[in-house]
Scaffold this motif. Structure first.
Motif, mmCIF file in Angstrom:
data_model
loop_
_atom_site.group_PDB
_atom_site.id
_atom_site.type_symbol
_atom_site.label_atom_id
_atom_site.label_comp_id
_atom_site.label_asym_id
_atom_site.label_seq_id
_atom_site.Cartn_x
_atom_site.Cartn_y
_atom_site.Cartn_z
ATOM 1 N N LEU A 3 0.841 -1.190 0.000
ATOM 2 C CA LEU A 3 0.000 0.000 0.000
ATOM 3 C C LEU A 3 0.880 1.244 0.000
ATOM 4 C CD1 LEU A 3 -2.817 1.331 0.378
ATOM 5 C CD2 LEU A 3 -2.439 1.110 2.844
ATOM 6 N N THR A 4 0.594 2.167 -0.916
ATOM 7 C CA THR A 4 1.268 3.469 -0.922
ATOM 8 C C THR A 4 0.230 4.550 -1.158
ATOM 9 O OG1 THR A 4 1.737 3.448 -3.291
ATOM 10 C CG2 THR A 4 3.421 2.500 -1.849
ATOM 11 N N VAL A 5 0.536 5.763 -0.717
ATOM 12 C CA VAL A 5 -0.329 6.914 -0.969
ATOM 13 C C VAL A 5 0.549 8.102 -1.330
ATOM 14 C CG1 VAL A 5 -0.437 7.635 1.463
ATOM 15 C CG2 VAL A 5 -2.240 8.336 -0.130
ATOM 16 N N GLU A 6 0.091 8.860 -2.308
ATOM 17 C CA GLU A 6 0.739 10.109 -2.694
ATOM 18 C C GLU A 6 -0.343 11.169 -2.797
ATOM 19 O OE1 GLU A 6 3.252 12.094 -6.364
ATOM 20 O OE2 GLU A 6 3.137 9.913 -6.204
ATOM 21 N N ILE A 7 -0.092 12.328 -2.211
ATOM 22 C CA ILE A 7 -1.083 13.403 -2.219
ATOM 23 C C ILE A 7 -0.758 14.380 -3.337
ATOM 24 C CG2 ILE A 7 -2.148 15.268 -0.923
ATOM 25 C CD1 ILE A 7 -1.334 13.783 1.636
ATOM 26 N N SER A 21 -7.234 22.258 -2.397
ATOM 27 C CA SER A 21 -7.695 20.888 -2.177
ATOM 28 C C SER A 21 -6.512 19.943 -2.301
ATOM 29 C CB SER A 21 -8.793 20.508 -3.170
ATOM 30 O OG SER A 21 -8.299 20.506 -4.490
ATOM 31 N N ALA A 22 -6.736 18.696 -1.912
ATOM 32 C CA ALA A 22 -5.701 17.679 -2.009
ATOM 33 C C ALA A 22 -6.379 16.341 -2.262
ATOM 34 C CB ALA A 22 -4.882 17.632 -0.725
ATOM 35 N N GLU A 23 -5.757 15.543 -3.124
ATOM 36 C CA GLU A 23 -6.301 14.221 -3.438
ATOM 37 C C GLU A 23 -5.275 13.156 -3.084
ATOM 38 O OE1 GLU A 23 -8.258 11.598 -7.057
ATOM 39 O OE2 GLU A 23 -7.498 13.610 -7.490
ATOM 40 N N ALA A 24 -5.719 12.169 -2.300
ATOM 41 C CA ALA A 24 -4.869 11.045 -1.936
ATOM 42 C C ALA A 24 -4.983 9.979 -3.026
ATOM 43 C CB ALA A 24 -5.296 10.473 -0.588
ATOM 44 N N ILE A 25 -3.874 9.707 -3.704
ATOM 45 C CA ILE A 25 -3.821 8.710 -4.769
ATOM 46 C C ILE A 25 -3.229 7.430 -4.167
ATOM 47 C CG2 ILE A 25 -2.985 8.167 -7.076
ATOM 48 C CD1 ILE A 25 -4.555 10.762 -7.118
ATOM 49 N N VAL A 26 -4.036 6.382 -4.122
ATOM 50 C CA VAL A 26 -3.625 5.114 -3.509
ATOM 51 C C VAL A 26 -3.218 4.127 -4.595
ATOM 52 C CG1 VAL A 26 -4.427 3.134 -2.167
ATOM 53 C CG2 VAL A 26 -5.121 5.439 -1.515
ATOM 54 N N THR A 27 -2.123 3.433 -4.349
ATOM 55 C CA THR A 27 -1.746 2.302 -5.186
ATOM 56 C C THR A 27 -1.463 1.114 -4.282
ATOM 57 O OG1 THR A 27 0.575 2.985 -5.202
ATOM 58 C CG2 THR A 27 -0.767 3.716 -7.053
ATOM 59 N N GLY A 28 -1.703 -0.064 -4.811
ATOM 60 C CA GLY A 28 -1.463 -1.289 -4.045
ATOM 61 C C GLY A 28 -2.476 -1.461 -2.929
ATOM 62 N N GLY A 29 -2.114 -2.308 -1.994
ATOM 63 C CA GLY A 29 -2.986 -2.569 -0.862
ATOM 64 C C GLY A 29 -4.210 -3.373 -1.239
ATOM 65 N N GLN A 30 -5.070 -3.572 -0.250
ATOM 66 C CA GLN A 30 -6.286 -4.362 -0.413
ATOM 67 C C GLN A 30 -7.506 -3.485 -0.149
ATOM 68 O OE1 GLN A 30 -6.530 -7.662 -1.326
ATOM 69 N NE2 GLN A 30 -8.737 -7.349 -1.319
ATOM 70 N N PRO A 31 -8.357 -3.234 -1.186
ATOM 71 C CA PRO A 31 -9.586 -2.456 -0.937
ATOM 72 C C PRO A 31 -10.438 -3.176 0.104
ATOM 73 C CG PRO A 31 -9.214 -2.807 -3.300
ATOM 74 C CD PRO A 31 -8.237 -3.676 -2.574
ATOM 75 N N ASP A 32 -11.224 -2.499 0.797
ATOM 76 C CA ASP A 32 -11.630 -1.118 0.812
ATOM 77 C C ASP A 32 -10.666 -0.293 1.638
ATOM 78 O OD1 ASP A 32 -13.909 -1.494 -0.782
ATOM 79 O OD2 ASP A 32 -15.079 -2.117 0.954
ATOM 80 N N PHE A 33 -10.571 1.000 1.269
ATOM 81 C CA PHE A 33 -9.652 1.906 1.939
ATOM 82 C C PHE A 33 -10.417 2.893 2.804
ATOM 83 C CE2 PHE A 33 -7.801 0.810 -2.226
ATOM 84 C CZ PHE A 33 -6.680 0.129 -1.783
ATOM 85 N N THR A 34 -9.829 3.260 3.926
ATOM 86 C CA THR A 34 -10.365 4.352 4.739
ATOM 87 C C THR A 34 -9.325 5.474 4.736
ATOM 88 O OG1 THR A 34 -9.472 3.444 6.800
ATOM 89 C CG2 THR A 34 -11.732 2.834 6.219
ATOM 90 N N TYR A 35 -9.831 6.696 4.824
ATOM 91 C CA TYR A 35 -8.984 7.894 4.741
ATOM 92 C C TYR A 35 -9.215 8.745 5.976
ATOM 93 C CZ TYR A 35 -8.917 6.596 -0.194
ATOM 94 O OH TYR A 35 -8.773 5.911 -1.371
ATOM 95 N N GLN A 36 -8.152 9.353 6.459
ATOM 96 C CA GLN A 36 -8.261 10.322 7.543
ATOM 97 C C GLN A 36 -7.272 11.440 7.291
ATOM 98 O OE1 GLN A 36 -10.633 10.286 10.284
ATOM 99 N NE2 GLN A 36 -9.937 12.346 9.858
ATOM 100 N N TRP A 37 -7.773 12.674 7.324
ATOM 101 C CA TRP A 37 -6.945 13.858 7.058
ATOM 102 C C TRP A 37 -6.625 14.583 8.358
ATOM 103 C CZ3 TRP A 37 -5.028 15.233 2.303
ATOM 104 C CH2 TRP A 37 -5.524 14.532 1.208
ATOM 105 N N TYR A 38 -5.437 15.190 8.375
ATOM 106 C CA TYR A 38 -4.951 15.946 9.523
ATOM 107 C C TYR A 38 -4.369 17.268 9.017
ATOM 108 C CZ TYR A 38 -5.025 11.312 11.681
ATOM 109 O OH TYR A 38 -5.416 10.077 12.130
#
Length: 102
Positions: A3-7, A21-38
């Motif tokens: 799993l990787t993420v790039e904003i 705005s910002a978009e988290a682009i996910v690659t790899g990992g196992q769906p489903d994904f949860t997101y939390q912003w700080y």
């Protein structure tokens, strides 16, 4: 695949506005994904939770530092950090605005 993420940022159009705005682009990992912003808080010298920001895209952002953490179905967790700034292609002069490379 790990799993990787790039904003990917969209910078604010002018100082003082909250139209970034910002978009988290996910690659790899196992769906489903949860997101939390700080967001970065200088008073705490740390990131603080942004309640309600649980989608891949965070909108209505002001200039500042933001972090998104993504968790996949296997409980793998990754985070990325981005700085939202004033759009670097926008230059201002008192009473005038120029857009460069529009």
């Amino acid at each position: 695949i790990p799993l990787t993420v790039e904003i990917e940022p969209t910078h604010v159009s002018c100082t003082g506005l909250v139209d970034g705005s910002a978009e988290a682009i996910v690659t790899g990992g196992q769906p489903d994904f949860t997101y939390q912003w700080y967001s970065w808080d200088d008073n705490y010298n740390d990131f603080i939770l942004m309640p309600g920001y649980i989608e891949p895209i965070a909108e209505n952002l002001s200039v500042g530092r933001y972090k998104c953490c993504v968790t996949d179905a296997n409980e793998e967790n990754v985070c990325d950090v981005i700085d939202i700034t004033v759009d670097p292609l926008l230059f201002s002069h008192p009473g005038q605005f120029w857009v460069i490379n529009a």
